[in-house]
Motif scaffolding. Sequence first.
Motif, PDB file in Angstrom:
ATOM      1  N   ARG A 117       4.847  17.355   3.919  1.00 29.74           N
ATOM      2  CA  ARG A 117       3.694  17.459   4.811  1.00 29.74           C
ATOM      3  C   ARG A 117       3.360  16.127   5.448  1.00 29.74           C
ATOM      4  O   ARG A 117       2.445  16.040   6.237  1.00 29.74           O
ATOM      5  N   GLY A 118       4.082  15.085   5.089  1.00 28.35           N
ATOM      6  CA  GLY A 118       3.842  13.792   5.681  1.00 28.35           C
ATOM      7  C   GLY A 118       2.841  12.976   4.892  1.00 28.35           C
ATOM      8  O   GLY A 118       2.107  13.477   4.050  1.00 28.35           O
ATOM      9  N   PRO A 119       2.790  11.683   5.147  1.00 30.60           N
ATOM     10  CA  PRO A 119       1.876  10.812   4.408  1.00 30.60           C
ATOM     11  C   PRO A 119       0.425  11.073   4.780  1.00 30.60           C
ATOM     12  O   PRO A 119       0.118  11.467   5.903  1.00 30.60           O
ATOM     13  N   ASP A 120      -0.447  10.859   3.838  1.00 27.30           N
ATOM     14  CA  ASP A 120      -1.885  11.013   4.049  1.00 27.30           C
ATOM     15  C   ASP A 120      -2.375   9.761   4.751  1.00 27.30           C
ATOM     16  O   ASP A 120      -2.696   8.749   4.122  1.00 27.30           O
ATOM     17  N   VAL A 142       0.849  -1.197   0.000  1.00 23.92           N
ATOM     18  CA  VAL A 142       0.000   0.000   0.000  1.00 23.92           C
ATOM     19  C   VAL A 142       0.879   1.240   0.000  1.00 23.92           C
ATOM     20  O   VAL A 142       1.835   1.343   0.765  1.00 23.92           O
ATOM     21  N   GLU A 143       0.552   2.159  -0.866  1.00 22.30           N
ATOM     22  CA  GLU A 143       1.250   3.439  -0.928  1.00 22.30           C
ATOM     23  C   GLU A 143       0.245   4.561  -0.721  1.00 22.30           C
ATOM     24  O   GLU A 143      -0.962   4.379  -0.873  1.00 22.30           O
ATOM     25  N   THR A 144       0.763   5.720  -0.395  1.00 15.16           N
ATOM     26  CA  THR A 144      -0.099   6.878  -0.210  1.00 15.16           C
ATOM     27  C   THR A 144       0.645   8.121  -0.650  1.00 15.16           C
ATOM     28  O   THR A 144       1.871   8.102  -0.828  1.00 15.16           O
ATOM     29  N   THR A 145      -0.106   9.182  -0.829  1.00 14.14           N
ATOM     30  CA  THR A 145       0.489  10.451  -1.236  1.00 14.14           C
ATOM     31  C   THR A 145       0.680  11.337  -0.024  1.00 14.14           C
ATOM     32  O   THR A 145       0.377  10.958   1.106  1.00 14.14           O
ATOM     33  N   ALA A 157      -4.586  15.835  12.385  1.00 12.49           N
ATOM     34  CA  ALA A 157      -4.907  16.455  11.103  1.00 12.49           C
ATOM     35  C   ALA A 157      -4.769  15.469   9.961  1.00 12.49           C
ATOM     36  O   ALA A 157      -5.494  15.524   8.985  1.00 12.49           O
ATOM     37  N   ALA A 158      -3.834  14.528  10.120  1.00  9.32           N
ATOM     38  CA  ALA A 158      -3.614  13.589   9.035  1.00  9.32           C
ATOM     39  C   ALA A 158      -4.742  12.593   8.887  1.00  9.32           C
ATOM     40  O   ALA A 158      -4.849  11.911   7.895  1.00  9.32           O
ATOM     41  N   GLN A 159      -5.599  12.503   9.918  1.00 10.45           N
ATOM     42  CA  GLN A 159      -6.673  11.532   9.873  1.00 10.45           C
ATOM     43  C   GLN A 159      -7.985  12.163   9.395  1.00 10.45           C
ATOM     44  O   GLN A 159      -8.986  11.480   9.277  1.00 10.45           O
TER      45      GLN A 159
END
Length: 1457
Positions: free
Chosen positions: A678-681, A603-606, A1092-1094
Amino acid sequence: MAPPPRASGDGFAPSEAALAAALDAAEDIWFHDERAATTDDRLGGWRRAGAGAGAASPPPRARIRATNGGDSTNADTPKKTSHHPSSSSWTPWRALCDVAEAPYFRWYAGAKTNACFNALDRHLADGRGDDVALTCVPEDGAGETYSVTRRELLGAVVRAAKALKETHGLKARDRVLFHAPTDATHVVYMLACARLGVTYSATAVDSVTDVLSSRAADLTPRVAIAPDARATHGGVAVDCAEKLRDALATHSADAAGGGRCKVVTVAPWRASAPHVASYLAMSDADALRAAFTACPCVPVETDHPLFVSYTSGSTGKPKGVVHGHGGYVAGVKQSMKVVFETTEGEGCDGVSGRGGGILTVGSAGWITGQSYMVWAPLCAGVRSVMMLGSPVYPTPLRTAQTVAREKCTLLKTGSAVIRQLMTDPGNAAKLDAIDTSSLRYATFCAEPVSVEVHEYAHRHITKKFINSYWATEHGGMVFSRNTTSGGADKPIAPDARTWPLPWVKVALDEETSDVVIAGPYPSLALTVFGDPESVNDPKWRGDLARYQKTYWPKNGGGFVQGDIARVAGKDGGFTFHGRSDEVINVNGNRVGTEQIERCLWDVETTETGSGESGQGGGAGAGGDADATTYRVKDCCVVGAPDFVKGTAPVAFVVFERRGGGGKKSKRGGGAASKAASRGPDLAAFKLAAATAVTDRVGAYAAPDHVFAVDALPKTITNKTSRKTLQLLLAGDDAPDGSLAKKETLPPIAAMVADWRLTGASTSHAINLRRYWNAFTFSDHNVLGKPIVPGAGWLCVLANEMKTEKLADVSFMRGVHDARADVRVVKRRRTMQATVGDDVVLKASVVAGEATPRAIGPTLFARSENARPAAAAAAADEAMDTGSDGSDRSDGEKESSDDASDPDPDRDRDRDRDDPVITEDATHAQHYRRCGALKLNYGGAYRAVSKVEWSGHVFRADVDGTHLAAVLDAGLQVACAAVRGNTFIPVGVGEFHITEGVDAWKPGGKCVAHGEITEQHNEFLIADLRYERLVVGASAGGAGGSKKRKSASSAASSSPGYKTFAAMSRVRFARVEGTKPRLQPAAARHAPPPTGAAQILDPKTALDRLRHLTPEQREDAIRAVVRGVVVDLTDVEPDFDKTVFDNGMHSLNAVELLTRVNDALGTGVTSKLVVVDAPMSHFVTAVAQHAAEYEAPKEGEESLPFPNVDYDNLNEIVRRRLAGKTVGKTPYVFLAKFMAYNWWRKSFQFFRIGGLNLFLNPPKKIDLGIEVRMDRRVEFRDLDMNQHYTVEMIVGRSVDGVEQLMLMSGLTLVELYYKRNLFAAKIQSTFHKELAHNDRYTIHTKITRVAGSLMDIRVAFLDADETLCFEILWTILIVLDSNERILLDWENVDLMEGRTLTAGPGKNRVEAPATPKSPGPGGGGSLLGSALPPFLGGERSKTIAEAAGTTKSSKKKTKKKR
């Protein structure tokens, strides 16, 4: 093949296969014959056991019986066998396996042997002294490869043993601790210890000091050995001796033999050393003779402790596992023969000829290195190739390169090395270019292996890659390739399957799937090290109680290591799925965490807010190839306690950032880097992970939460310490003693603590008696009974939940007994406290720091800011001076002031004068008033010393004892605010506290500031803030934030008041009799998730939905709908039932549509709801709508209330202007009505501008219009107080509604259907008295349209534009009472072909229990098909909830306007 047997009994009896294997191995094990030693024997009494020369070997079972006289386990007396060298056979043991002290098993009981003789001397006795025993391959650039022959090795071992014995006084059963690289010197000294009967324990070169210290404390060694030169590991020089000295200095335990442990440094291997060179020049016979003369092997009992190998600590405190000289040596030697098919002399000519030998990737500090790097190959006569240093330095290809260079025939490596290779896709081609064809077999070490890892090794290293399984306690492999007659010749499939070895009898626990080894076998651990003071006693058994408790559960069926396996295939194969603490039970479904982890790797994310996420090597479907993506670098899934699910899977993920073009980039590393990333989503990752897990394992296994961490807590063997994470998730302290890097733990612990606060589902009991006594609840008496006060509950909950903020607190029922069994159940943020079956309290937990200073009135000068000038000056001077006394720069002063005083009104409040006091009360007056209201306070709860009122704002001086009494003081003042009325607190909107229960210090002056923000007949709303006088101490207290304490410490060194608590929107209900009359609470909304990331905004959520497959989209929407239904009804929805049957009727249906749109960014209307269709139909319709819906763009003009069916409403306007209608005019009724009301209605017609309807009618519907009547309104009707009556005010508000109807075009809708608006509910609120002769302006606006309901707000403003009175009309249009059809604003029915008849109808039912199917032309929408229940008053509270307002009076009317 039959399934494995069920685990039962104690499992103490060895199987016949284990006995046969032990006997088979013993034929090539050398034992000591004391009688032969007295004769002129060149070998000093050392002999092989088994059949003599030329004798035929009997079948195994017959041989077992012959050995023990028919008893295969114990024999009380030795067999009378010949000990003469010329005998045809010799049996040195009295029992092949003595189980008399089970689970302490003595293999070859009664015999004596020595592991060093079997590993070294015996090969020279067979004439193989020139064979290569060891080949050492240093790290790149750290030296040259060298080999050691068995004769050279013997010379070095004899010299080392002699030095240990004569110089350092070591003897049998003493202990030695090693901290050295696994090289030839290390092997020499381990063999030397074994030669003397000395027990040793080795540690890895990368072990930290704390690990060394703990090993020394447990083992109590007499000598610790380290190299005298720095060792190289991973390209870094390590001073092992210095680390060892530091570790030993941290504990003061003396060795059992007396005398403090001393560090002995040894020189590295040198082939040119005299003692080595001299043996190299000897023959094998001379070398043996010299060895026996200089330092012979000490014969020891077969259960004599050989070494202690400590477990890694991944599941808790490391245990020292003891292996002996007899059974262990026989077991590991037999595994080489059976699994690897080795022969003596394999690879012993080095690489000069055909090559060969075993390469084991490991360290002597762990069981892999001990067994298959040292003892198994040495005893089996196979060359051992040892890679010194790190196996992945300078490249992860090092293992394959070494295999090719040394032409190894056997490879044993951990799966971590393979996974490291898999992280770089380019390694596959590089591996294929390396010639590893010399390998006969390769196998994994110990831990569970996924199919992906097995396939990779099978494809790129060798087709003969085996999956083996074992652990420290097993000593050697217990599961490996299929060695049965039918399976040995089959190709090895890369399916992660493995088979028990012939001597391992396996059973499975039916409940837990634990692997149970139903009987001992030779290499199984003897015991756990312990009781070092008694180690010299031949009857020493270590900590046998701990060994039995840990591994031999009562009636468990045998040895239980804690490994989970499943039967795979019909040929006896198994797949392993981790340890039992790596298998979790989610809602009754058992799943291995390794299975979940396997799903996460792809699994990857932006980046946060940058787009899509996806699976399998891309930035997601349709993503930009140059976009920044994050892939999983490392992950660990563990089970978190969950009150609902039992255990919830939680993932800890280390992300690797990849920039444009797939380039790796490190996350963090500097301010610029952090700003750019900004870190992973995480929200997108969690959604994609849930999809991947659902597809491959099941929806129940989807991670409940995802933590993005910089690094996982690893042991010094690079194993993830799952136990550490489990302890944190359970709310326990996690020790870091076994961690390689302790700094990884604090940030993870902080994240987990926040998650436990707002994300976990927990349940625990509260010891109410403790709080009852501490807070003297018996002194708090309301209506004649002691009761836990609301302030007490706030203190209890804040302390129990370890939080500074609570929200939405509702006090449901009083608790009057200290013995009450109170239990708190928390689901995510929301929690409720129960006593028995009664819910006594509900609340929500809020993460973050408390901000009490932002709450409460500012009419009075804040005590916190109104300090004496001298104190203020002293505090300011303290703030301008650092804690070290140094002056700060101007910039620092400014920053400090900002940090310590976030209130911008501070200076203004200091200069403000106190307002005019309209009322005050002394201590006696206040409590006299409370007593008259049956609020009888005693003891600490009589804390109010003075109250001052200025209008609706008060300030109370409080003499504090305990925290609950101080907080209750402010509530008391509000309770007695209205004379002659008793109010009690029933809810708190928000509660902030910076000073915890344990940090509160009794005594001291406090001030409570309060304001009655709303006053109604039935309830009050108030805000409260609490301040405390602080003299010479920090105002923060132990419960506050460290940052807060630091910022305020200087200022609080002088006397002054500091805010420590506050309550906002405190609701007080008026008491009649003994029960409060509670008003409807505000509408419930799902609280936002943490971090915030969630969080996904609606636009991003809709974007995510569109990139899912249709099935995934429906699953995501189903989850949202389920959450809304559960929140509204507290019942799990059944998607096979209709929407009505799931409780979604009337306003619940409106709320469902609203929340779905808020969560998903959609524009769902009631058109998508079909009455008689299952709720799954609604989910499918929403999913299709989400794929097609186009939300209005920002800055684009859009119609208000986009859910409204404007097309059909405007069509109605067009038709009406053309003279068309669908309703009949009741002429007779209209004539009578106008006859009685023509004068009043005529004036109203002109007053509201009705003439414009004929002169300039609206051409389309405008629901966003706000109407202001320019004409001033003067009321004439008065009551005895010269106040305008509510009846008159409501009547005048009709003017505003009528004018809005005219100007918005809705009057044309009425005329089209020949139906007037129906006032379903009227809610009125006084904000200010409407006095006689004052003039007011009417403002009217539509505030909400949902389904068939429309809210119209009519506000009355005075000449200063101050809101004085407002009325909220909830209106609808009944189209047909007989058919019970309403006009649905979202799904307007033109009613073509129908004629609507005026009148209520004969069969009118206002609140039908069961919805009726729509008639012809009635439409298929939920809200347009039946009259809702609120017409009968059933859902009156829900209307108030939906409106989100409070009311002081309500009326229902069926009167037409």
